[in-house]
Design an enzyme around this catalytic site. Structure first.
Site, PDB file in Angstrom:
ATOM      1  N   GLY A 249      40.204  52.583  47.439  1.00 42.29           N
ATOM      2  CA  GLY A 249      38.958  51.981  47.776  1.00 42.29           C
ATOM      3  C   GLY A 249      39.485  50.955  48.740  1.00 42.29           C
ATOM      4  O   GLY A 249      38.743  50.765  50.088  1.00 42.29           O
ATOM      5  N   ASP A 250      40.527  50.420  48.867  1.00 42.19           N
ATOM      6  CA  ASP A 250      41.207  49.703  49.896  1.00 42.19           C
ATOM      7  C   ASP A 250      41.535  50.405  51.025  1.00 42.19           C
ATOM      8  O   ASP A 250      41.392  49.849  52.282  1.00 42.19           O
ATOM      9  CB  ASP A 250      42.555  48.801  49.516  1.00 42.19           C
TER      10      ASP A 250
END
Length: 299
Positions: A249-250
Site C-alpha cells: 500500500g505504501d
C-alpha cells in the site's frame, strides 16, 4: 520538497527459521534487516523512482542512528527529532511453519519532542508535499495528525494513508490524496460495499467531506480512483504471485505521487501506483525500479 512522516519507525529484523520450537535453541536460515515504517516505505519507493524526499518523525538510541544512517545511504534525506528516552524499536518478524511477529515499543516521545516536529513542519514552503502514513502510537495524542497539519502555514499538498478515524479527522484540511481500502471505506460509513458503483458513491462522499482525490485499493481486484474532477478510474493488478503484502500500500501511494508529478495525469498516476504496489507484493522487500518497470508494462 516531499516530506514523509513516520511517527514510530523501526528496524525490521526478518528471519527464516525452519520448524521453530518454543523453549529450544533455534537458528536462522535467512535474515534481513529493513528500515521500516509506512512513511519510510514511501520515501524508499520515491527514491527508486527518482524523487528525493525528507523523512520526518522520531528516532532514539543506537537503533535510531542506524535507521537514520541507512536511509541516508539509500538516498533519503532525514530530519528526525532525536528523542532522549528509549530507542527506535526493533520489530522481529519470524517466518517458519507459522509467521510470528514481535514488535518493539519505540521511544518515549514527550510534549517537547512533539513540539520539535511541529516546528519542522511549520517551515514547509508553498509547493511542498507532506505524506502522513500509518497509525499514531498509543503514547501520543490521538489528534497528533490534526496538530501536525494545523501547524502548516504554507500552501502544501497533503497525502494521508491511515485508518478510519484518523482519515476522517483530517478531511477538513482538503488532502490532495487519501487511500483507504474498500473495507475501510465501508467501515467509515457503516455499510457493505458490494459493487464498484457502491465504492464510487462512497468515495465521492469523502470528496464532499473535503478530500480531493480518493484512491481505493481492493487487493486482488485492483483499485478505483475518483479524481478531483469527479471521474472514476478502475484498474486491475499486475500479473504475479503475492509473496509479501507488507509495504504494498505504501508503494502504491509513492507510485501514484511520482506518476502525478511526472505527467500531471491521474490515470497514469494510478497505473504507476498499481505497478509499484504489485511489484512490492510480488517480491521479498520493497520493489526495485526494474521490478516496477516490468509490472508497469503488463498493465
Amino acid at each position: 520538497m516531499i516530506y514523509t512522516v513516520t511517527l514510530n519507525p523501526a528496524l525490521d529484523y526478518v528471519i527464516q527459521v525452519d520448524h521453530f520450537q518454543a523453549g529450544q535453541i533455534n537458528r536462522t536460515k535467512e535474515e534481513h534487516m529493513y528500515y521500516g515504517g509506512k512513511g519510510i516505505n514511501v520515501s524508499n519507493i520515491l527514491a527508486e523512482l527518482g524523487y528525493t524526499s525528507t523523512a520526518l518523525g522520531f528516532v532514539a538510541g543506537f537503533t535510531g542512528q542506524e535507521l537514520e544512517n541507512g536511509l541516508q545511504k539509500m538516498g533519503v534525506h532525514t530530519d528526525f527529532v532525536h528523542v532522549e528516552k528509549g530507542m527506535t524499536r526493533i520489530n522481529v518478524k519470524m517466518k517458519s511453519d507459522e509467521e510470528t511477529e514481535i514488535n518493539g515499543m519505540g521511544p518515549q516521545v514527550t510534549h517537547h519532542d512533539f513540539d520539535g516536529l511541529l516546528t519542522k513542519v511549520s517551515q514547509l514552503q508553498d509547493g511542498d508535499m507532506i505524506i502522513l502514513s500509518g497509525n499514531i502510537p498509543k503514547t501520543m495524542a490521538a489528534d497528533s495528525y490534526h496538530k501536525i497539519l494545523d501547524a502548516i502555514t504554507a500552501n502544501v499538498d497533503i497525502v494521508v494513508d491511515a485508518e478510519k478515524d484518523l482519515l476522517l479527522k483530517i478531511l477538513s484540511f482538503h488532502p490532495f490524496l487519501i487511500k483507504p481500502n474498500n473495507i475501510e471505506l465501508g467501515d467509515m460509513f457503516d455499510v457493505q460495499l458490494d459493487t464498484d458503483e457502491d465504492i464510487i458513491q462512497y468515495a465521492k462522499k469523502l470528496q464532499a467531506m473535503g478530500a480531493r482525490n480518493v484512491l481505493v485499493s481492493m487487493a486482488g481486484d485492483g483499485s478505483i480512483l475518483v479524481d478531483e474532477s469527479g471521474n472514476a478510474h478502475k484498474l486491475g493488478v499486475g500479473k504475479g504471485t503475492v509473496v509479501n503484502s507488507v509495504g504494498a500500500g505504501d508503494s502504491m501511494v509513492a507510485g501514484f505521487i511520482a506518476g502525478y508529478l511526472d505527467k500531471q495525469d491521474y490515470a497514469y498516476a494510478q497505473k504507476l501506483g498499481t505497478a509499484c504496489g504489485s511489484a512490492t507484493a510480488f517480491h521479498s522487500g520493497l520493489a526495485t525500479k526494474a521490478q516496477i518497470d516490468e509490472i508497469f508494462k503488463t498493465l
